[in-house]
Each structure stands twice: as structure tokens, then as C-alpha cells.
Design a protein around this motif. Structure first.
Motif, mmCIF file in Angstrom:
data_model
loop_
_atom_site.group_PDB
_atom_site.id
_atom_site.type_symbol
_atom_site.label_atom_id
_atom_site.label_comp_id
_atom_site.label_asym_id
_atom_site.label_seq_id
_atom_site.Cartn_x
_atom_site.Cartn_y
_atom_site.Cartn_z
ATOM 1 N N TYR A 33 0.841 -1.198 0.000
ATOM 2 C CA TYR A 33 0.000 0.000 0.000
ATOM 3 C C TYR A 33 0.872 1.243 0.000
ATOM 4 N N GLU A 34 0.241 2.375 -0.241
ATOM 5 C CA GLU A 34 0.938 3.651 -0.233
ATOM 6 C C GLU A 34 -0.044 4.725 0.195
ATOM 7 N N VAL A 35 0.477 5.795 0.803
ATOM 8 C CA VAL A 35 -0.359 6.897 1.280
ATOM 9 C C VAL A 35 0.286 8.219 0.875
ATOM 10 N N TRP A 36 -0.494 9.057 0.228
ATOM 11 C CA TRP A 36 -0.053 10.399 -0.139
ATOM 12 C C TRP A 36 -0.797 11.435 0.698
ATOM 13 N N ALA A 37 -0.112 12.468 1.154
ATOM 14 C CA ALA A 37 -0.792 13.617 1.736
ATOM 15 C C ALA A 37 -1.281 14.507 0.599
ATOM 16 N N LEU A 38 -2.412 15.136 0.818
ATOM 17 C CA LEU A 38 -2.971 16.062 -0.161
ATOM 18 C C LEU A 38 -2.853 17.493 0.346
ATOM 19 N N PHE A 39 -2.310 18.354 -0.480
ATOM 20 C CA PHE A 39 -2.270 19.787 -0.198
ATOM 21 C C PHE A 39 -2.887 20.503 -1.386
ATOM 22 N N GLY A 40 -3.994 21.206 -1.138
ATOM 23 C CA GLY A 40 -4.670 21.884 -2.239
ATOM 24 C C GLY A 40 -5.142 20.927 -3.313
ATOM 25 N N GLY A 41 -5.491 19.709 -2.910
ATOM 26 C CA GLY A 41 -5.968 18.715 -3.853
ATOM 27 C C GLY A 41 -4.878 18.057 -4.671
ATOM 28 N N LYS A 42 -3.614 18.312 -4.330
ATOM 29 C CA LYS A 42 -2.488 17.755 -5.077
ATOM 30 C C LYS A 42 -1.728 16.737 -4.230
ATOM 31 N N ALA A 51 7.955 5.798 -6.300
ATOM 32 C CA ALA A 51 9.155 4.956 -6.295
ATOM 33 C C ALA A 51 9.060 3.890 -5.208
ATOM 34 N N ARG A 52 8.555 4.267 -4.014
ATOM 35 C CA ARG A 52 8.440 3.285 -2.940
ATOM 36 C C ARG A 52 7.374 2.238 -3.264
ATOM 37 N N LEU A 53 6.276 2.663 -3.867
ATOM 38 C CA LEU A 53 5.244 1.702 -4.266
ATOM 39 C C LEU A 53 5.819 0.686 -5.250
ATOM 40 N N GLU A 54 6.524 1.179 -6.240
ATOM 41 C CA GLU A 54 7.100 0.282 -7.241
ATOM 42 C C GLU A 54 8.117 -0.663 -6.602
ATOM 43 N N ARG A 55 8.903 -0.150 -5.672
ATOM 44 C CA ARG A 55 9.884 -1.006 -5.000
ATOM 45 C C ARG A 55 9.184 -2.068 -4.143
ATOM 46 N N SER A 56 8.184 -1.647 -3.363
ATOM 47 C CA SER A 56 7.479 -2.596 -2.493
ATOM 48 C C SER A 56 6.838 -3.710 -3.312
ATOM 49 N N LEU A 57 6.131 -3.335 -4.376
ATOM 50 C CA LEU A 57 5.486 -4.356 -5.198
ATOM 51 C C LEU A 57 6.524 -5.241 -5.880
ATOM 52 N N GLY A 58 7.650 -4.651 -6.280
ATOM 53 C CA GLY A 58 8.708 -5.438 -6.875
ATOM 54 C C GLY A 58 9.267 -6.466 -5.908
ATOM 55 N N GLU A 59 9.479 -6.061 -4.654
ATOM 56 C CA GLU A 59 9.985 -6.990 -3.646
ATOM 57 C C GLU A 59 8.974 -8.104 -3.362
ATOM 58 N N TRP A 143 8.116 -8.537 11.512
ATOM 59 C CA TRP A 143 8.916 -9.385 10.639
ATOM 60 C C TRP A 143 10.150 -8.633 10.165
ATOM 61 N N GLY A 144 11.047 -9.318 9.496
ATOM 62 C CA GLY A 144 12.337 -8.756 9.147
ATOM 63 C C GLY A 144 12.389 -7.972 7.862
ATOM 64 N N ARG A 145 11.219 -7.653 7.265
ATOM 65 C CA ARG A 145 11.202 -6.881 6.028
ATOM 66 C C ARG A 145 10.292 -5.661 6.153
ATOM 67 N N CYS A 146 10.530 -4.881 7.189
ATOM 68 C CA CYS A 146 9.729 -3.668 7.378
ATOM 69 C C CYS A 146 10.025 -2.610 6.323
ATOM 70 N N ASP A 147 11.076 -2.843 5.501
ATOM 71 C CA ASP A 147 11.368 -1.919 4.409
ATOM 72 C C ASP A 147 10.325 -2.013 3.302
ATOM 73 N N ILE A 148 9.540 -3.103 3.287
ATOM 74 C CA ILE A 148 8.458 -3.248 2.312
ATOM 75 C C ILE A 148 7.170 -2.743 2.950
ATOM 76 N N LYS A 149 6.468 -1.870 2.242
ATOM 77 C CA LYS A 149 5.238 -1.298 2.803
ATOM 78 C C LYS A 149 4.071 -2.233 2.486
ATOM 79 N N THR A 150 3.850 -3.193 3.375
ATOM 80 C CA THR A 150 2.791 -4.173 3.178
ATOM 81 C C THR A 150 1.634 -3.912 4.146
ATOM 82 N N VAL A 151 0.512 -4.600 3.875
ATOM 83 C CA VAL A 151 -0.660 -4.452 4.736
ATOM 84 C C VAL A 151 -0.609 -5.393 5.930
ATOM 85 N N GLY A 152 0.474 -6.140 6.102
ATOM 86 C CA GLY A 152 0.616 -7.013 7.264
ATOM 87 C C GLY A 152 1.010 -6.214 8.489
#
Length: 287
Positions: A33-42, A51-59, A143-152
Motif C-alpha cells: 500500500y501507499e499513502v499520499w498527503a494532499l495539499f490543495g488537492g495535489k 518509487a516506494r510503491l514500485e519497490r514494495s510491489l517489486g519486492e 517481521w524482518g522486512r519492514c522496508d516493504i510497505k505491506t498491509v501485514g
């Protein structure tokens, strides 16, 4: 107006948004998963989050559900349909729907995607930052892979509950060496007795926070001494200041740990300055 969610190619009212009972995110926490903050709707810090989403899914060996360009369009359209200016965007990508089996399903199983948007009261957030918050410490048990942003996130959820039950907003995990790793949903920082800004390095088992990464650049540009090295709970108590960072908290001063004051027991000038500088950066780089 009903809130709108994006679920597997369709925009639907959140009350009608559902996923299949054999979605692997539900069955195995087999999702990122990934979370973006919104400022002014952006979307803030767009490059870092994509980049982190792509890395997490890749891992995890889960394919991206669509190109970054297409995903940006869908994210922005979900924001537009919800008419949210200040808030958070949540994206979840699972390995998809398949008969329950621990091993991965067929390679052509399409990933499942969910996007939701929520509002944030910026005035209330600023008031909380001016007051400061409390944290508690808890043994590291993830677990030992907290570098991956998972829903676990069960250990994180239990740590958050521990914090909430004593009136704190965050829990800091402490590893077997007696060092703070990070918060249950944030990165942990201190301004130590020598005035250095310190946060755990990413060689440790921590999430590579996007807000953390941006703030490191912001702090260096502001001329602050920055050190990516660990600290103990006692060093945090002895520090001049402490704070947490994340898409939801931005830069949030910590004034109590395990019921004991940090520094003066009030938000300090460094955290206040960094919060202002980070928000300025986030607004300037949002897309």
C-alpha cells in the motif's frame, strides 16, 4: 455527498465498495500500500511515493496494476470525485483474487487495486503540533522486512492500541539492542543534547519513509546537522527535542515518552521550523 472509492477499474460509492473474499490481501495480507498527503488537492512527494510503491510491489513480486502515468490519472480522478483539498489518499494493491493457497496463483492473475480518499482538518493538525504528543515504547516484534510497505500490520495495530490506551498517539518500537527503530506508523527523530538531528538509518529494519527522506534534504538545506544513526529511549528522554514524521503526521513534536517529559516537555523550535519547511516543500512539489 457519498465518498467515492476506486475498486478494480470502477468508481463506486464507498458504502458499495467491496473486494472478493478470496482476495489475497484479505486472506494472506499479500498486498502493498501507499499513502499520499494532499495539499490543495495535489499529491505530495509524488516521486518518493511512486518509487516506494514500485519497490514494495517489486519486492513482493506483484506487478504494478497500471503504468505510473495511468495511476496518477486515477489517483487524481478519485481525489476530484471526492472533492477533497486537504487530506490523505490511500492506495492498496494485492496479488489479486484466487482460490486460497499459500503459494502464488497463476502469473496472469491480475492484481487488485483499491483507492480511497479522506479529509484532514489542517487547523486541528496544527493545534496538535503546537501542543505536542506522547509516545510509548514497545518491544520490536515485527517481521524482518519492514522496508516493504505491506498491509501485514497486526503488530503495528497492537502497538497503536497500546499507545491509545494510555493517551499517547504513537508507539516506538525498541529492538533487542535497546535501540529505537521507528514508530508504528511513523519514523522517529530526536534533536540530541549536542543539537544534532538523528533518525534511524535504513540499513536497519525500518520503513523507508518518504516524508523522512524529504525531511533529511530539507534539514540539510536549512543547515542543520543530520545524522542517520540510532538512539536509545534514554537518549530520547535526554534529548532537546523529539518528533515523528509521516504522510499523516507530517512533522509532529513529541513531548512525552512513557509518561516522562522530553526536553522541556513542550514542542521545541527545531521541530516547529522543520514542520513549516516541510509543508512549504510539500506544497511546492505536489502534483
Amino acid at each position: 455527498m457519498s465518498r467515492i472509492a476506486y475498486v478494480n477499474g470502477r468508481f463506486v460509492a464507498k458504502t458499495d465498495a467491496v473486494v472478493h473474499i478470496e482476495d489475497r490481501g484479505y486472506q494472506f495480507a499479500d498486498a502493498g500500500y501507499e499513502v499520499w498527503a494532499l495539499f490543495g488537492g495535489k499529491l505530495s512527494d509524488p516521486e518518493g511515493h511512486f518509487a516506494r510503491l514500485e519497490r514494495s510491489l517489486g519486492e513482493l513480486r506483484i506487478p504494478m496494476p497500471m503504468s505510473r502515468k495511468a495511476l496518477t490519472v486515477v489517483l487524481k480522478e478519485t481525489v476530484r470525485r471526492n472533492r477533497v483539498s486537504e487530506g490523505l489518499v490511500y492506495l492498496q494493491v494485492s496479488r489479486g483474487v484466487a482460490p486460497r493457497d499459500h503459494a502464488f496463483p497463476a502469473a496472469d492473475t491480475p492484481p487488485a487495486i483499491v483507492i480511497t480518499v479522506s479529509r484532514v482538518d489542517r487547523e486541528a493538525s496544527e493545534a496538535r503540533a503546537r501542543k505536542g504528543v506522547a509516545v510509548v515504547t514497545t518491544p520490536e516484534n515485527r517481521w524482518g522486512r519492514c522496508d516493504i510497505k505491506t498491509v501485514g500490520l497486526l503488530p503495528n495495530a497492537m502497538a497503536k492500541q497500546k499507545a491509545r490506551e494510555v493517551g499517547a498517539v504513537e508507539a516506538w518500537f525498541v529492538d533487542d539492542l535497546g535501540l529505537v527503530t521507528e514508530g508504528a506508523s511513523s519514523n522517529a527523530w530526536i534533536v540530541d543534547r549536542d543539537g544534532a538531528l538523528r533518525t534511524r538509518d535504513t540499513n536497519a529494519n525500518i520503513l523507508r519513509g518518504v516524508t523522512r527522506l524529504s525531511l533529511l534534504d530539507v534539514a540539510r538545506q536549512a543547515g542543520l546537522k543530520v545524522e542517520e544513526r540510532p538512539f536509545t529511549p534514554q537518549e530520547a528522554l535526554d534529548a532537546q527535542e523529539a518528533f515523528i514524521t509521516g504522510a499523516g503526521t507530517l512533522v509532529l513534536p513529541v513531548v512525552l515518552m512513557d509518561g516522562k517529559p522530553i526536553g522541556s516537555g513542550k514542542p521545541g523550535p527545531v521541530a516547529a521550523r522543520l514542520r513549516a519547511l516541510y509543508i512549504e516543500h510539500a506544497k511546492a512539489t505536489a502534483v
